[in-house]
Design an enzyme around this catalytic site. Structure first.
Site, short mmCIF file in Angstrom:
data_model
loop_
_atom_site.label_atom_id
_atom_site.label_comp_id
_atom_site.label_asym_id
_atom_site.label_seq_id
_atom_site.Cartn_x
_atom_site.Cartn_y
_atom_site.Cartn_z
N ASP A 189 0.87 -1.17 0.00
CA ASP A 189 0.00 0.00 0.00
C ASP A 189 0.91 1.23 0.00
O ASP A 189 2.10 1.12 0.31
CB ASP A 189 -0.89 -0.05 1.26
CG ASP A 189 -1.59 1.26 1.50
OD1 ASP A 189 -2.34 1.69 0.62
OD2 ASP A 189 -1.37 1.85 2.57
N ASP A 249 -0.12 5.14 0.98
CA ASP A 249 -0.33 6.10 2.08
C ASP A 249 -0.43 5.37 3.42
O ASP A 249 -1.23 4.46 3.59
CB ASP A 249 -1.60 6.91 1.84
CG ASP A 249 -1.43 7.91 0.72
OD1 ASP A 249 -0.48 8.72 0.78
OD2 ASP A 249 -2.23 7.89 -0.23
#
Length: 219
Positions: free
Chosen positions: A12, A14
């Protein structure tokens, strides 16, 4: 050296690689304030990080007139663009990515960001060349739908059973589970540790250094 469990490591963006959680929360709240809508609490705004932008606005303000959602997205983007130059990678992330890349792993990103936003961010922090593939929420289904991982493994010719998804939210871990991939949690991002652990990740890292060490020894 033969890899132990995985050939493809998907991150991922953020809250996992990029130290952006508090900025995203503030931008969601500023967007709501601009439109005189109820301002979500910090934990509510943090919970929708990782979803596609439209899905995030619907989740964080479920009871408003749907006509406001496109305007929330527009105001969020305005605020985020004014601040994204302040955001940096978590300490240790660049070294970890370089190390994994040099050790022959395929590296990918699966993110709720838009394609334009991810490309800009990756370019700013100079990691574009370290990744073999990326998938964004405006190109396919939002997490926790398995499509991002399915598309990345297909694009790179990889096996889902030898793929791991690493993220700071339950959206990431549920996507991994839905796709039939392994999931690793990081505890320094958007979702509380107890929520992450309900998803039964293979490992849960308190810091980037701990994640790097685990991947070096076990991945």
């Amino acid at each position: 050296m033969a890899r132990k469990q995985f050939d493809l490591i998907v991150f991922d963006w953020d809250g996992t690689l990029m130290d952006s959680t508090s900025t995203i929360v503030k931008c969601i709240q500023a967007a709501a304030r601009d439109l005189a809508l109820p301002v979500p609490r910090d934990d509510m705004a943090a919970h929708v990080i990782g979803l596609g932008l439209h899905e995030a606005m619907q989740a964080v303000l479920p009871d408003i007139d749907p006509a406001y959602y496109p305007r929330m997205v527009e105001r969020y983007r305005y605020h985020f663009l004014s601040r994204d130059h302040e955001i940096s990678l978590f300490p240790g992330v660049h070294d970890m990515l370089e190390d994994l890349s040099q050790n022959g792993y395929f590296l990918a990103v699966a993110t709720g960001k838009s394609r334009v936003g991810l490309n800009r961010a990756m370019n700013d922090v100079k990691v574009l060349s370290l990744f073999d593939a990326t998938r964004c929420a405006d190109e396919t289904f939002s997490k926790p739908h398995p499509a991002m991982l399915q598309e990345l493994t297909r694009e790179l010719g990889q096996d889902m059973r030898r793929t791991v998804m690493i993220g700071d939210t339950t959206h990431d871990l549920l996507m991994a589970s839905n796709a039939g991939a392994a999931g690793i949690a990081v505890e320094y991002g958007a979702h509380p540790v107890e929520q992450l652990h309900v998803c039964k990740p293979l490992f849960s890292a308190k810091t980037v250094a701990e994640l790097h060490q685990w991947l070096s020894e076990h991945a």
